[in-house]
Design a protein around this motif. Structure first.
Motif, mmCIF file in Angstrom:
data_model
loop_
_atom_site.group_PDB
_atom_site.id
_atom_site.type_symbol
_atom_site.label_atom_id
_atom_site.label_comp_id
_atom_site.label_asym_id
_atom_site.label_seq_id
_atom_site.Cartn_x
_atom_site.Cartn_y
_atom_site.Cartn_z
ATOM 1 N N LEU A 1 80.124 5.376 41.765
ATOM 2 C CA LEU A 1 81.205 4.256 40.731
ATOM 3 C C LEU A 1 81.446 4.847 39.392
ATOM 4 N N PRO A 2 82.429 4.752 38.981
ATOM 5 C CA PRO A 2 83.583 5.281 37.976
ATOM 6 C C PRO A 2 82.489 4.879 36.267
ATOM 7 N N GLY A 3 81.902 5.719 35.878
ATOM 8 C CA GLY A 3 80.831 5.434 35.599
ATOM 9 C C GLY A 3 79.824 4.586 35.367
ATOM 10 N N GLY A 4 79.461 5.101 36.322
ATOM 11 C CA GLY A 4 78.063 4.212 37.234
ATOM 12 C C GLY A 4 78.737 3.009 36.202
ATOM 13 N N PRO B 1 83.166 -6.668 43.013
ATOM 14 C CA PRO B 1 82.350 -6.011 42.304
ATOM 15 C C PRO B 1 83.053 -5.156 43.627
ATOM 16 N N TYR B 2 83.694 -4.333 43.087
ATOM 17 C CA TYR B 2 84.482 -3.216 43.489
ATOM 18 C C TYR B 2 84.928 -1.939 43.308
ATOM 19 N N ALA B 3 85.175 -1.078 44.558
ATOM 20 C CA ALA B 3 85.503 0.355 43.746
ATOM 21 C C ALA B 3 86.016 1.091 44.866
ATOM 22 N N HIS B 4 86.590 2.062 44.828
ATOM 23 C CA HIS B 4 87.373 3.287 45.574
ATOM 24 C C HIS B 4 86.603 5.048 45.259
ATOM 25 N N PHE C 1 88.615 8.931 52.113
ATOM 26 C CA PHE C 1 88.109 8.171 51.086
ATOM 27 C C PHE C 1 87.753 6.997 51.036
ATOM 28 N N VAL C 2 86.949 6.139 50.594
ATOM 29 C CA VAL C 2 86.158 5.500 50.394
ATOM 30 C C VAL C 2 86.230 4.238 49.509
ATOM 31 N N ILE C 3 86.372 2.715 50.467
ATOM 32 C CA ILE C 3 86.207 1.529 49.529
ATOM 33 C C ILE C 3 84.801 0.727 50.334
ATOM 34 N N VAL C 4 84.547 0.235 48.390
ATOM 35 C CA VAL C 4 83.261 -0.611 49.300
ATOM 36 C C VAL C 4 83.799 -1.873 47.649
ATOM 37 N N CYS C 5 83.422 -2.727 48.294
ATOM 38 C CA CYS C 5 83.499 -3.742 47.945
ATOM 39 C C CYS C 5 82.822 -5.086 48.042
#
Length: 271
Positions: free
Chosen positions: A39-42, A258-261, A228-232
């Motif tokens: 995650l960006p910045g955790g 929550p969302y992250a790629h 490329f990974v999307i987790v949400c």
């Protein structure tokens, strides 16, 4: 995304029913290290779900409407079907000429695979066959479902088998609907009982369980090359807030997700 599609495998993971507040608290407390390291910045990004329950939200997601950033837009989308007047289609958007992302990626040469979790993916009737029916290959077993205490590790094992069976030149779009967060989830918290039922704490314990096995899934995909990974989450759920329980309701704990790629490649340890 026009540079990603065709050169990278794509992994989409929906952590079904995961609440944003619980996900963020666990990441900040170091309780989900395998997810947090990507995650960006955790931290998870706060977004709004495109639907308040699984079927509606996934229909939107597969049409390219991923959860929307929780700030004024418009927000350019990663994927979009071609249609006139779209304010969220930008230069970097992968635009496909099919009605859904799954068939759009198939037309671009991807092998499309679904590993289902909750009942809308169980293929046990017409309604449970719609979403998995979008894919060239789909998998569901009772061990993947909401009543299984080992659902995610069983799903990961199937994903590992799918990945192992693909040739190195075949691009993969792998979708995994993680059922472990969905009720019932009381069995993920030591000492919890069926009689006491689910709670925000058992929801958190289910996320910790998922995190313990997430590294295996990411490692399997990363082992094939750049990904490329999307987790949400597709939506959240209520545990008594303002008298509400469950989802398919218009409450903030349901709409906020929550969302992250992020990118993975074989040179980066996915664990």
């Amino acid at each position: 995304m026009n540079e990603v599609v065709g050169s990278h495998d794509i992994l989409l993971v929906t952590l079904d029913t995961l609440r944003y507040d619980v996900a963020q608290e666990l990441a900040a407390a170091g309780r989900t290290p395998h997810l947090a390291r990507h995650l960006p910045g955790g931290r998870w990004e706060r977004r709004h779900a495109p639907g308040s329950f699984t079927y509606a939200s996934h229909q939107a997601i597969f049409a390219g409407f991923l959860p929307t950033p929780a700030s004024p837009g418009p927000h350019p989308r990663l994927f979009a079907a071609r249609f006139a007047g779209s304010e969220s289609t930008a230069d970097g958007t992968f635009v496909h000429d099919t009605p859904d992302l799954v068939s759009g990626l198939a037309a671009a040469g991807y092998r499309t695979v679904c590993i289902g979790g909750v009942g809308f993916f169980n293929k046990q009737g017409p309604l449970g066959s719609v979403l998995p029916g979008l894919f060239q290959e789909s998998h569901w077993e009772p061990e993947f479902g909401v009543t299984s205490p080992t659902s995610f590790e069983a799903q990961v094992a199937r994903a590992e088998k799918v990945v192992a069976g693909l040739g190195p030149e075949q691009r993969l779009f792998l979708f995994v609907n993680v059922s472990a967060l969905h009720q019932p989830n009381w069995f993920h918290l030591p000492g919890a009982t069926r009689a006491a039922g689910d709670s925000r704490d058992t929801h958190a314990a289910a996320l910790e369980y998922v995190d313990r096995h997430m590294g295996r899934l990411l490692e399997a995909v990363a082992g094939r090359g750049p990904s490329f990974v999307i987790v949400c989450s597709d939506h959240g759920t209520a545990y008594g807030e303002d008298g509400y329980t469950g989802h398919r309701i218009g409450h903030d704990v349901v709409w906020t997700v929550p969302y992250a790629h992020f990118f993975l490649d074989s040179s980066r340890e996915a664990r």
